[in-house]
Design a protein around this motif. Sequence first.
Motif, PDB file in Angstrom:
ATOM      1  N   LEU A 251       0.739  -1.077  -0.174  1.00 26.69           N
ATOM      2  CA  LEU A 251       0.171   0.167   0.013  1.00 26.69           C
ATOM      3  C   LEU A 251       0.996   1.279  -0.093  1.00 26.69           C
ATOM      4  CD1 LEU A 251      -2.761  -1.243   2.501  1.00 26.69           C
ATOM      5  CD2 LEU A 251      -2.826  -1.350   0.165  1.00 26.69           C
ATOM      6  N   GLY A 252       2.191   1.202   0.170  1.00 24.25           N
ATOM      7  CA  GLY A 252       3.212   2.186  -0.256  1.00 24.25           C
ATOM      8  C   GLY A 252       3.150   3.147   1.327  1.00 24.25           C
ATOM      9  N   GLY A 253       3.998   3.962   0.970  1.00 23.69           N
ATOM     10  CA  GLY A 253       4.369   4.922   2.433  1.00 23.69           C
ATOM     11  C   GLY A 253       4.785   4.232   3.342  1.00 23.69           C
ATOM     12  N   GLY A 254       5.657   4.917   4.243  1.00 27.26           N
ATOM     13  CA  GLY A 254       6.297   4.562   5.304  1.00 27.26           C
ATOM     14  C   GLY A 254       7.303   3.521   5.235  1.00 27.26           C
ATOM     15  N   ASP A 255       7.493   2.544   6.263  1.00 22.78           N
ATOM     16  CA  ASP A 255       8.525   1.563   6.043  1.00 22.78           C
ATOM     17  C   ASP A 255       8.187   0.623   5.167  1.00 22.78           C
ATOM     18  OD1 ASP A 255      11.006   0.003   6.633  1.00 22.78           O
ATOM     19  OD2 ASP A 255       9.569  -0.929   8.149  1.00 22.78           O
ATOM     20  N   PRO A 256       9.085   0.338   3.966  1.00 23.87           N
ATOM     21  CA  PRO A 256       8.649  -0.740   3.090  1.00 23.87           C
ATOM     22  C   PRO A 256       8.519  -2.135   3.645  1.00 23.87           C
ATOM     23  CG  PRO A 256      10.880   0.482   2.277  1.00 23.87           C
ATOM     24  CD  PRO A 256      10.373   0.839   3.768  1.00 23.87           C
ATOM     25  N   LEU A 257       9.404  -2.426   4.666  1.00 24.73           N
ATOM     26  CA  LEU A 257       9.335  -3.778   5.179  1.00 24.73           C
ATOM     27  C   LEU A 257       8.015  -4.071   5.951  1.00 24.73           C
ATOM     28  CD1 LEU A 257      10.469  -6.472   5.744  1.00 24.73           C
ATOM     29  CD2 LEU A 257      11.701  -5.536   7.802  1.00 24.73           C
ATOM     30  N   ASP A 258       7.826  -2.889   6.715  1.00 25.53           N
ATOM     31  CA  ASP A 258       6.326  -2.815   7.487  1.00 25.53           C
ATOM     32  C   ASP A 258       5.310  -3.018   6.627  1.00 25.53           C
ATOM     33  OD1 ASP A 258       4.913  -2.859  10.040  1.00 25.53           O
ATOM     34  OD2 ASP A 258       4.471  -0.602   9.092  1.00 25.53           O
TER      35      ASP A 258
ATOM     36  N   ALA B 261       0.881  -6.180   4.535  1.00 23.39           N
ATOM     37  CA  ALA B 261      -0.066  -6.185   3.211  1.00 23.39           C
ATOM     38  C   ALA B 261      -0.900  -7.451   3.162  1.00 23.39           C
ATOM     39  CB  ALA B 261       0.780  -6.318   2.041  1.00 23.39           C
ATOM     40  N   PRO B 262      -2.065  -7.336   2.428  1.00 22.04           N
ATOM     41  CA  PRO B 262      -3.062  -8.737   2.845  1.00 22.04           C
ATOM     42  C   PRO B 262      -2.566  -9.640   1.704  1.00 22.04           C
ATOM     43  CG  PRO B 262      -3.907  -6.633   1.382  1.00 22.04           C
ATOM     44  CD  PRO B 262      -2.724  -6.068   2.066  1.00 22.04           C
ATOM     45  N   LEU B 263      -2.479 -10.985   2.083  1.00 21.63           N
ATOM     46  CA  LEU B 263      -2.101 -12.172   1.225  1.00 21.63           C
ATOM     47  C   LEU B 263      -3.336 -12.361   0.305  1.00 21.63           C
ATOM     48  CD1 LEU B 263      -0.177 -14.162   0.816  1.00 21.63           C
ATOM     49  CD2 LEU B 263      -1.259 -15.595   2.259  1.00 21.63           C
ATOM     50  N   VAL B 264      -3.430 -12.346  -1.055  1.00 20.62           N
ATOM     51  CA  VAL B 264      -4.528 -12.634  -1.771  1.00 20.62           C
ATOM     52  C   VAL B 264      -4.079 -13.958  -2.522  1.00 20.62           C
ATOM     53  CG1 VAL B 264      -5.459 -11.498  -3.990  1.00 20.62           C
ATOM     54  CG2 VAL B 264      -4.361 -10.032  -2.252  1.00 20.62           C
TER      55      VAL B 264
END
Length: 156
Positions: free
Chosen positions: A104-111, A116-119
């Motif tokens: 979803l972008g923004g902030g810490d990439p690892l976080d 992020a939702p698993l699809v």
Amino acid sequence: MTPPSPSTLLAQRLALAVPALLLGGAYVSQYGFGLPPCEMCWWQRYPHFAAVGLALLSTVAQPRRLWIALAAIAILVSGGIGAFHAGVEYGWWEGLTACSTVSLGGGDPLDAIMNAPLVRCDETPWSLMGISLAGWNFLISAVAGIAILLLLRRKA
């Protein structure tokens, strides 16, 4: 340059409108209703992007009917991928073993990756009359692609 026949104009309009509307619906479902796409959902979008580009190209480049026919083929390819994806969702055959996530972008990439939702490609996130989004893409794309090619076969 001779003006196109009415059937060619209709084919051209369909070749532009159908993938544009299907892509619009995909993005509305993604961003408006929170249904992130899986990997095979993305695969269905790519031929629609190509179809929009080819249909736009047919407005300025010759041979117009060739570009429209290529757009129709791209629409049919997306429909074929949609048919495969729908079969995976309905459990008719096995699909991909990998899953995808949406950053979803923004902030810490690892976080962002970790949260992020698993699809999954084998789950139907939404359906209408028992038909998934992939199934609707197959139905609409198949009918539209065939209709465009039939319109191009008509004589002026």
